[in-house]
Scaffold this motif. Structure first.
Motif, mmCIF file in Angstrom:
data_model
loop_
_atom_site.group_PDB
_atom_site.id
_atom_site.type_symbol
_atom_site.label_atom_id
_atom_site.label_comp_id
_atom_site.label_asym_id
_atom_site.label_seq_id
_atom_site.Cartn_x
_atom_site.Cartn_y
_atom_site.Cartn_z
ATOM 1 N N ASN A 153 0.845 -1.190 0.000
ATOM 2 C CA ASN A 153 0.000 0.000 0.000
ATOM 3 C C ASN A 153 0.884 1.244 0.000
ATOM 4 O OD1 ASN A 153 -2.502 -1.380 0.119
ATOM 5 N ND2 ASN A 153 -2.230 -1.717 2.313
ATOM 6 N N MET A 154 0.544 2.196 -0.830
ATOM 7 C CA MET A 154 1.337 3.418 -0.934
ATOM 8 C C MET A 154 1.243 4.249 0.346
ATOM 9 S SD MET A 154 2.631 3.137 -3.977
ATOM 10 C CE MET A 154 2.606 1.350 -3.669
ATOM 11 N N PRO A 155 2.347 4.869 0.780
ATOM 12 C CA PRO A 155 2.311 5.748 1.951
ATOM 13 C C PRO A 155 1.547 7.023 1.644
ATOM 14 C CG PRO A 155 4.433 5.914 0.875
ATOM 15 C CD PRO A 155 3.688 4.813 0.164
ATOM 16 N N GLN A 156 0.970 7.599 2.662
ATOM 17 C CA GLN A 156 0.188 8.821 2.480
ATOM 18 C C GLN A 156 1.067 10.064 2.638
ATOM 19 O OE1 GLN A 156 -3.176 8.628 1.471
ATOM 20 N NE2 GLN A 156 -2.389 6.549 1.236
ATOM 21 N N GLY A 157 0.624 11.169 2.001
ATOM 22 C CA GLY A 157 1.300 12.446 2.179
ATOM 23 C C GLY A 157 2.386 12.756 1.174
ATOM 24 N N TYR A 158 2.431 11.994 0.078
ATOM 25 C CA TYR A 158 3.457 12.237 -0.933
ATOM 26 C C TYR A 158 2.814 12.701 -2.230
ATOM 27 C CZ TYR A 158 6.769 10.261 2.305
ATOM 28 O OH TYR A 158 7.551 10.063 3.402
ATOM 29 N N SER A 159 3.627 13.256 -3.108
ATOM 30 C CA SER A 159 3.099 13.769 -4.360
ATOM 31 C C SER A 159 2.805 12.629 -5.325
ATOM 32 C CB SER A 159 4.095 14.740 -5.005
ATOM 33 O OG SER A 159 5.250 14.038 -5.461
ATOM 34 N N GLN A 160 1.922 12.915 -6.279
ATOM 35 C CA GLN A 160 1.629 11.935 -7.321
ATOM 36 C C GLN A 160 2.893 11.587 -8.114
ATOM 37 O OE1 GLN A 160 -1.555 10.495 -8.036
ATOM 38 N NE2 GLN A 160 -0.239 9.141 -9.251
ATOM 39 N N GLU A 161 3.753 12.571 -8.313
ATOM 40 C CA GLU A 161 4.974 12.363 -9.074
ATOM 41 C C GLU A 161 5.909 11.372 -8.376
ATOM 42 O OE1 GLU A 161 3.614 15.284 -8.433
ATOM 43 O OE2 GLU A 161 2.943 15.813 -10.462
ATOM 44 N N GLU A 162 5.997 11.459 -7.045
ATOM 45 C CA GLU A 162 6.859 10.540 -6.305
ATOM 46 C C GLU A 162 6.349 9.107 -6.394
ATOM 47 O OE1 GLU A 162 8.756 12.840 -2.565
ATOM 48 O OE2 GLU A 162 6.587 13.061 -2.737
ATOM 49 N N ILE A 163 5.035 8.945 -6.304
ATOM 50 C CA ILE A 163 4.448 7.612 -6.417
ATOM 51 C C ILE A 163 4.649 7.070 -7.826
ATOM 52 C CG2 ILE A 163 2.315 6.283 -6.285
ATOM 53 C CD1 ILE A 163 3.423 7.235 -3.563
ATOM 54 N N ASP A 164 4.435 7.908 -8.828
ATOM 55 C CA ASP A 164 4.629 7.481 -10.216
ATOM 56 C C ASP A 164 6.073 7.062 -10.469
ATOM 57 O OD1 ASP A 164 1.992 7.923 -10.787
ATOM 58 O OD2 ASP A 164 2.302 9.805 -11.871
ATOM 59 N N HIS A 165 7.003 7.805 -9.880
ATOM 60 C CA HIS A 165 8.419 7.482 -10.071
ATOM 61 C C HIS A 165 8.742 6.106 -9.502
ATOM 62 C CE1 HIS A 165 12.713 8.062 -10.554
ATOM 63 N NE2 HIS A 165 12.882 7.732 -9.288
ATOM 64 N N PHE A 166 8.191 5.792 -8.344
ATOM 65 C CA PHE A 166 8.412 4.461 -7.768
ATOM 66 C C PHE A 166 7.877 3.381 -8.700
ATOM 67 C CE2 PHE A 166 6.306 0.972 -5.454
ATOM 68 C CZ PHE A 166 7.437 0.305 -5.009
ATOM 69 N N LEU A 167 6.665 3.570 -9.185
ATOM 70 C CA LEU A 167 6.059 2.570 -10.056
ATOM 71 C C LEU A 167 6.856 2.394 -11.351
ATOM 72 C CD1 LEU A 167 2.256 3.423 -9.622
ATOM 73 C CD2 LEU A 167 3.603 1.673 -8.439
ATOM 74 N N GLN A 168 7.357 3.478 -11.890
ATOM 75 C CA GLN A 168 8.161 3.399 -13.100
ATOM 76 C C GLN A 168 9.474 2.659 -12.864
ATOM 77 O OE1 GLN A 168 8.384 7.580 -13.865
ATOM 78 N NE2 GLN A 168 6.516 7.630 -15.101
ATOM 79 N N SER A 169 9.962 2.690 -11.624
ATOM 80 C CA SER A 169 11.248 2.060 -11.300
ATOM 81 C C SER A 169 11.131 0.547 -11.133
ATOM 82 C CB SER A 169 11.818 2.669 -10.015
ATOM 83 O OG SER A 169 12.037 4.057 -10.155
ATOM 84 N N ILE A 170 9.922 0.057 -10.908
ATOM 85 C CA ILE A 170 9.738 -1.374 -10.654
ATOM 86 C C ILE A 170 10.293 -2.216 -11.801
ATOM 87 C CG2 ILE A 170 8.004 -3.197 -10.456
ATOM 88 C CD1 ILE A 170 6.323 -1.336 -8.776
ATOM 89 N N LYS A 171 10.020 -1.830 -13.036
ATOM 90 C CA LYS A 171 10.455 -2.611 -14.196
ATOM 91 C C LYS A 171 11.970 -2.766 -14.227
ATOM 92 C CE LYS A 171 10.153 -0.643 -18.224
ATOM 93 N NZ LYS A 171 11.579 -0.553 -18.646
ATOM 94 N N ASP A 172 12.682 -1.722 -13.852
ATOM 95 C CA ASP A 172 14.144 -1.733 -13.927
ATOM 96 C C ASP A 172 14.795 -2.473 -12.764
ATOM 97 O OD1 ASP A 172 14.119 -0.220 -16.287
ATOM 98 O OD2 ASP A 172 14.002 1.653 -15.149
#
Length: 212
Positions: A153-172
């Motif tokens: 579950n994603m942590p609360q209180g962070y920007s959409q951009e930070e969450i997106d960056h994490f998800l984009q990093s999963i593949k690599d």
């Protein structure tokens, strides 16, 4: 005080290999089950994990809402490969980091005390974290390159951009991942963040899906 209940399952040879225990006090009784493979403990109270040494074949342990005075004593066990902890305990990850043999770890309800401690679990293949405190706790997960299954579950209180960056990093960073479940409460989910990731199972909950 609730009554102790111990339910057992046997193999074809008649040995007890599966035990579900409710409201037990202590684990001394495990000496009666030397062939035990799977143990589930719900409720009750134990001082520490003394007694597990009587079950050298124990590979699966599930603990749910049990009062435990010394959780850290679990770190001495070297046979458990699948561990599920449901409750609020101190030093969970500090303990788990000493269990290098773990292949599966689930921590439900409680808040992990620093996911950087998971980096020592090089053989970990399956991870479920019900609560994550910070974005750094998420990025620490990316060091577990042998993961094939992740639920977080994603942590609360962070920007959409930070969450997106994490998800984009999963593949690599998690090239072996084939099973993914995400809790996205209060965030949008952009499918393009997982572009190129080959998954056999995927789900996302508590989200707004945005199809670009």
């Amino acid at each position: 005080m609730s009554k102790e209940i111990i339910l057992t399952g046997k193999n074809k040879e008649g040995a007890v290999v599966n035990v579900t225990a409710y409201h037990v006090n202590g684990l001394e009784w495990l000496k009666e089950f030397p062939e035990l493979f799977r143990l589930k403990i719900t409720g009750g109270s134990i001082k520490n994990f003394s007694g597990l040494e009587n079950c050298p074949r124990l590979t699966e342990l599930e603990i749910g809402l049990t009062d435990i005075c010394d959780f850290s004593s679990l770190g001495e066990n070297k046979s458990i490969k699948e561990l599920t902890v449901a409750g609020y305990y101190d030093n969970v990850l500090e303990t788990v980091r000493n269990m290098a043999q773990l292949e599966s770890f689930s921590f439900i309800y409680g808040m992990p005390d620093g996911t950087e401690k998971l980096k020592d679990l090089k053989g970990l293949k399956r991870l479920h974290l019900d609560k994550v405190q910070s974005i750094s706790d998420l990025t620490n997960i990316l060091s577990l390159q042998n993961l094939t299954k992740l639920k977080v579950n994603m942590p609360q209180g962070y920007s959409q951009e930070e969450i997106d960056h994490f998800l984009q990093s999963i593949k690599d960073y998690l090239p072996n991942l084939s099973w993914l479940e995400l809790g996205m409460k209060k965030y949008e989910f952009h499918p393009t963040t997982l572009k190129g990731l080959q998954l056999r199972h995927f789900s996302v909950t508590g989200k707004t899906v945005v199809i670009a």
